[in-house]
Enzyme design. Structure first.
Site, PDB file in Angstrom:
ATOM      1  CE  LYS A 105      -3.601  -2.012   2.815  1.00  0.00           C
ATOM      2  NZ  LYS A 105      -4.704  -1.911   3.762  1.00  0.00           N
ATOM      3  CE  LYS A 117      -3.166  -4.508   9.945  1.00  0.00           C
ATOM      4  NZ  LYS A 117      -3.848  -3.672   8.941  1.00  0.00           N
ATOM      5  CB  THR A 201     -10.407   3.135   5.516  1.00  0.00           C
ATOM      6  OG1 THR A 201      -9.300   3.315   6.401  1.00  0.00           O
ATOM      7  CG2 THR A 201     -10.288   1.817   4.795  1.00  0.00           C
ATOM      8  CG  ASN A 232     -12.987   3.104  10.382  1.00  0.00           C
ATOM      9  OD1 ASN A 232     -12.502   3.072   9.252  1.00  0.00           O
ATOM     10  ND2 ASN A 232     -12.971   4.196  11.106  1.00  0.00           N
ATOM     11  CB  SER A 359      -2.152   6.874   8.974  1.00  0.00           C
ATOM     12  OG  SER A 359      -3.162   6.333   9.785  1.00  0.00           O
TER      13      SER A 359
HETATM   14  N1  LIG Z   1      -9.745   0.914   9.910  1.00  0.00           N
HETATM   15  C1  LIG Z   1      -8.928   1.222   8.917  1.00  0.00           C
HETATM   16  O1  LIG Z   1      -8.439   2.345   8.824  1.00  0.00           O
HETATM   17  C2  LIG Z   1      -8.600   0.215   7.871  1.00  0.00           C
HETATM   18  C3  LIG Z   1      -9.212  -1.017   7.816  1.00  0.00           C
HETATM   19  N2  LIG Z   1      -8.921  -1.885   6.787  1.00  0.00           N
HETATM   20  C4  LIG Z   1      -9.524  -3.187   6.715  1.00  0.00           C
HETATM   21  O2  LIG Z   1     -10.941  -3.093   6.634  1.00  0.00           O
HETATM   22  C5  LIG Z   1     -11.533  -4.251   7.241  1.00  0.00           C
HETATM   23  C6  LIG Z   1     -12.524  -3.785   8.298  1.00  0.00           C
HETATM   24  O3  LIG Z   1     -11.809  -3.026   9.254  1.00  0.00           O
HETATM   25  P1  LIG Z   1     -12.532  -1.951  10.186  1.00  0.00           P
HETATM   26  O4  LIG Z   1     -13.766  -1.468   9.526  1.00  0.00           O
HETATM   27  O5  LIG Z   1     -11.503  -0.997  10.605  1.00  0.00           O
HETATM   28  O6  LIG Z   1     -12.890  -2.847  11.436  1.00  0.00           O
HETATM   29  P2  LIG Z   1     -14.054  -2.650  12.514  1.00  0.00           P
HETATM   30  O7  LIG Z   1     -13.608  -3.369  13.706  1.00  0.00           O
HETATM   31  O8  LIG Z   1     -14.417  -1.230  12.647  1.00  0.00           O
HETATM   32  O9  LIG Z   1     -15.286  -3.430  11.847  1.00  0.00           O
HETATM   33  C7  LIG Z   1     -15.183  -4.777  11.496  1.00  0.00           C
HETATM   34  C8  LIG Z   1     -16.501  -5.253  10.921  1.00  0.00           C
HETATM   35  O10 LIG Z   1     -16.309  -6.597  10.457  1.00  0.00           O
HETATM   36  C9  LIG Z   1     -17.252  -7.439  11.121  1.00  0.00           C
HETATM   37  N3  LIG Z   1     -16.627  -8.755  11.354  1.00  0.00           N
HETATM   38  C10 LIG Z   1     -15.703  -9.089  12.288  1.00  0.00           C
HETATM   39  N4  LIG Z   1     -15.406 -10.398  12.209  1.00  0.00           N
HETATM   40  C11 LIG Z   1     -16.153 -10.870  11.187  1.00  0.00           C
HETATM   41  C12 LIG Z   1     -16.298 -12.157  10.601  1.00  0.00           C
HETATM   42  N5  LIG Z   1     -15.597 -13.203  11.057  1.00  0.00           N
HETATM   43  N6  LIG Z   1     -17.164 -12.294   9.546  1.00  0.00           N
HETATM   44  C13 LIG Z   1     -17.870 -11.228   9.080  1.00  0.00           C
HETATM   45  N7  LIG Z   1     -17.769  -9.998   9.596  1.00  0.00           N
HETATM   46  C14 LIG Z   1     -16.930  -9.828  10.635  1.00  0.00           C
HETATM   47  C15 LIG Z   1     -17.585  -6.734  12.424  1.00  0.00           C
HETATM   48  O11 LIG Z   1     -18.824  -7.177  12.947  1.00  0.00           O
HETATM   49  C16 LIG Z   1     -17.630  -5.271  11.958  1.00  0.00           C
HETATM   50  O12 LIG Z   1     -18.860  -4.966  11.369  1.00  0.00           O
HETATM   51  C17 LIG Z   1     -10.360  -5.083   7.772  1.00  0.00           C
HETATM   52  O13 LIG Z   1      -9.967  -6.025   6.821  1.00  0.00           O
HETATM   53  C18 LIG Z   1      -9.268  -4.043   7.949  1.00  0.00           C
HETATM   54  O14 LIG Z   1      -7.970  -4.612   7.943  1.00  0.00           O
HETATM   55  C19 LIG Z   1      -8.073  -1.537   5.780  1.00  0.00           C
HETATM   56  C20 LIG Z   1      -7.453  -0.329   5.784  1.00  0.00           C
HETATM   57  C21 LIG Z   1      -7.595   0.613   6.869  1.00  0.00           C
HETATM   58  O1  LIG Z   2      -3.422   3.874   9.088  1.00  0.00           O
HETATM   59  C1  LIG Z   2      -2.469   3.123   9.088  1.00  0.00           C
HETATM   60  O2  LIG Z   2      -1.332   3.448   9.359  1.00  0.00           O
HETATM   61  C2  LIG Z   2      -2.633   1.656   8.746  1.00  0.00           C
HETATM   62  C3  LIG Z   2      -3.999   1.237   8.330  1.00  0.00           C
HETATM   63  C4  LIG Z   2      -4.004  -0.254   8.155  1.00  0.00           C
HETATM   64  O3  LIG Z   2      -3.701  -0.990   9.073  1.00  0.00           O
HETATM   65  C5  LIG Z   2      -4.329  -0.829   6.860  1.00  0.00           C
HETATM   66  O4  LIG Z   2      -4.345  -0.134   5.849  1.00  0.00           O
HETATM   67  O5  LIG Z   2      -4.568  -2.059   6.807  1.00  0.00           O
END
Ligand SMILES: NC(=O)C1=CN([C@@H]2O[C@H](COP(=O)(O)OP(=O)(O)OC[C@H]3O[C@@H](n4cnc5c(N)ncnc54)[C@H](O)[C@@H]3O)[C@@H](O)[C@H]2O)C=CC1
Ligand SMILES: O=C(O)CCC(=O)C(=O)O
Length: 425
Positions: A105, A117, A201, A232, A359
């Site tokens: 990325k 990570k 994101t 998120n 970030s």
């Molecule tokens: N938060 C960020 O800035 C970033 C997040 N991501 C990726 O986006 C994805 C979601 O991350 P966030 O939204 O930050 O996490 P979050 O914790 O805010 O939300 C996660 C969501 O996934 C669901 N979930 C958890 N386990 C699950 C499962 N086994 N099956 C189906 N759904 C499930 C949860 O219920 C929730 O709705 C991840 O793959 C993360 O690595 C990628 C880049 C940046």
């Molecule tokens: O904001 C960051 O530095 C990393 C975000 C992240 O963990 C991802 O893109 O999977």
């Protein structure tokens, strides 16, 4: 017979092994770019991997020991950077793969970072606020020697948020005997967080989704969209697309999914979801995450966890665009099937790079002590995401490779070059 079964299950495990599939694509990307084998030997694993044991006093008085990891993939370009995940399914291999994706990325959006990570095996949904604070602080104490504003900069990921970043920053500042906002990003604004990081994101995903829709001749206004995950990434994304006139016909969380062909009431769901992105528990008429991905729609955005689109269901995907907000939601076989079917796949290392981009802006603002407006951030993010999408789309066309391989080719080049200039390989 027993041996056959064991071999089958190993084969199955390998297909879902995100580290080995990531290595395969990195190897192919380096070969296509003409790099010698030793570059792959360097990049196939993190340069540093720390496993830590974190004792936490629980509310019932007992001490529980948690296992955590921090992987630093490659620091030839600059300090490593990437989120910390709190989830019961965290594994060492997953954290390693996630660190490689972070390097890719950073290369794609051209940041002065390598990938890092972290993850802790835990279920924060079953922990109190006080226990979570103890775990967050304990993790920072355990990894403090290898992280820091010029070494490795953590951030939020699955089931971690700005409050957890605040505790981690405070703990690091105590150890460092200095206020160190640049140690971590995704902080609350009052502690040096950046405008726009919380929704970055999803904003990045929205920008590349719009570009992909143009390529496919789909008008986002009126398009039927399925979003897997309502945390998120998924919830902000649903809101942005809903406000742009798209119909969100399905969303999900870890417990199930909701479906309405006429479009879900996103504002209502946002209001009712909890801090872990859970909302389906409030409804009786849910469907499964598996059914969700096979719904009739134009665009699917997996925004939850790995290995969701596989050879089992890729043939049944109805959408013509898949935009990966999550890290690693589609397996190698899934990618092949989607590409062969003419479905435009916008890969994770491109689609979800908006988070680390903002970030980086947060870290720059912390380092200079001068803060930008949300408009400034939005405009910079927009330019970077559009440029990155176009570079990867053109690479896929000119080199006749799928979008994931194109993204890896673009993403791996800078760290391969930097490693060579440093004389490492
Ligand atoms: N938060 C960020 O800035 C970033 C997040 N991501 C990726 O986006 C994805 C979601 O991350 P966030 O939204 O930050 O996490 P979050 O914790 O805010 O939300 C996660 C969501 O996934 C669901 N979930 C958890 N386990 C699950 C499962 N086994 N099956 C189906 N759904 C499930 C949860 O219920 C929730 O709705 C991840 O793959 C993360 O690595 C990628 C880049 C940046
Ligand atoms: O904001 C960051 O530095 C990393 C975000 C992240 O963990 C991802 O893109 O999977």
């Amino acid at each position: 017979m027993v041996a056959d079964k064991a071999a089958d299950s190993t084969k199955e495990d390998n297909k879902l092994d995100v580290l080995s599939s990531t290595r395969t694509v990195v190897k192919t990307a380096l070969e296509k770019l003409g790099y010698p084998d030793e570059v792959f030997e360097l990049l196939k694993d993190p340069i540093r991997m720390m496993t830590v044991r974190i004792p936490v006093r629980m509310d019932d008085g007992s001490i529980k020991i948690f296992t955590g990891y921090r992987a630093q993939h490659n620091d030839a370009v600059g300090p490593t950077k990437g989120g910390v995940r709190f989830h019961p399914d965290v594994t060492e291999k997953e954290v390693k793969a996630l660190s490689i994706w972070m390097s890719l990325k950073a290369g794609i959006v051209n940041l002065p970072y390598g990938g890092g990570k972290g993850g802790i095996i835990c279920d924060p949904r079953e922990m109190s606020f006080r226990e979570l604070e103890g775990l967050s602080r304990g993790y920072v104490r355990a990894i403090s020697q290898i992280v820091g504003p010029t070494k490795d900069i953590p951030a939020p990921d699955v089931f971690t948020n700005s409050q957890i970043m605040a505790w981690m920053m405070d703990e690091y500042s105590r150890i460092d005997e200095f206020n160190s906002p640049g140690f971590i990003t995704g902080k609350p604004i009052v502690l040096g967080g950046s405008h726009g990081r919380e929704s970055a994101t999803a904003k990045g995903v929205t920008i590349v989704l719009n570009e992909a829709a143009k390529k496919k001749g789909i008008d986002v206004k009126g398009a039927r969209v399925v979003v897997q995950g309502f945390g998120n990434a998924g919830s902000f994304l649903s809101k942005f697309l809903h406000d742009a006139g798209a119909k969100i016909v399905g969303i999900s969380d870890a417990y199930g999914a909701l479906h309405d062909p006429d479009g879900l009431d996103i504002d209502y769901l946002l209001d009712r979801r909890d801090s872990f992105g859970t909302v389906t528990k409030l409804f009786n008429n849910t469907i499964s995450n598996k059914e969700l991905l096979e719904l009739d729609c134009d665009i699917i955005v997996p925004a939850a966890v790995e290995n969701q689109i596989t050879e089992e269901n890729a043939h049944n995907i109805k959408a013509s665009i898949v935009v990966e907000a999550a890290n690693g939601p589609t397996t190698m076989e899934g990618t092949k099937i989607l590409t062969e079917r003419g479905i435009l796949l916008v890969p994770d290392v491109l689609a979800s790079a908006g988070g680390v981009t903002v970030s980086y802006f947060e870290w720059v603002q912390n380092n200079q002590g001068y803060y930008w407006s949300e408009e400034d951030i939005d405009q910079k993010l927009h330019e970077i995401m559009i440029k990155s999408f176009n570079t990867i789309f053109e690479t896929a066309e000119t080199r006749r490779v799928d979008m994931r391989l194109a993204a890896y080719m673009v993403g791996v080049r800078k760290m391969a070059e930097a490693s060579r200039f440093r004389g490492w390989v």
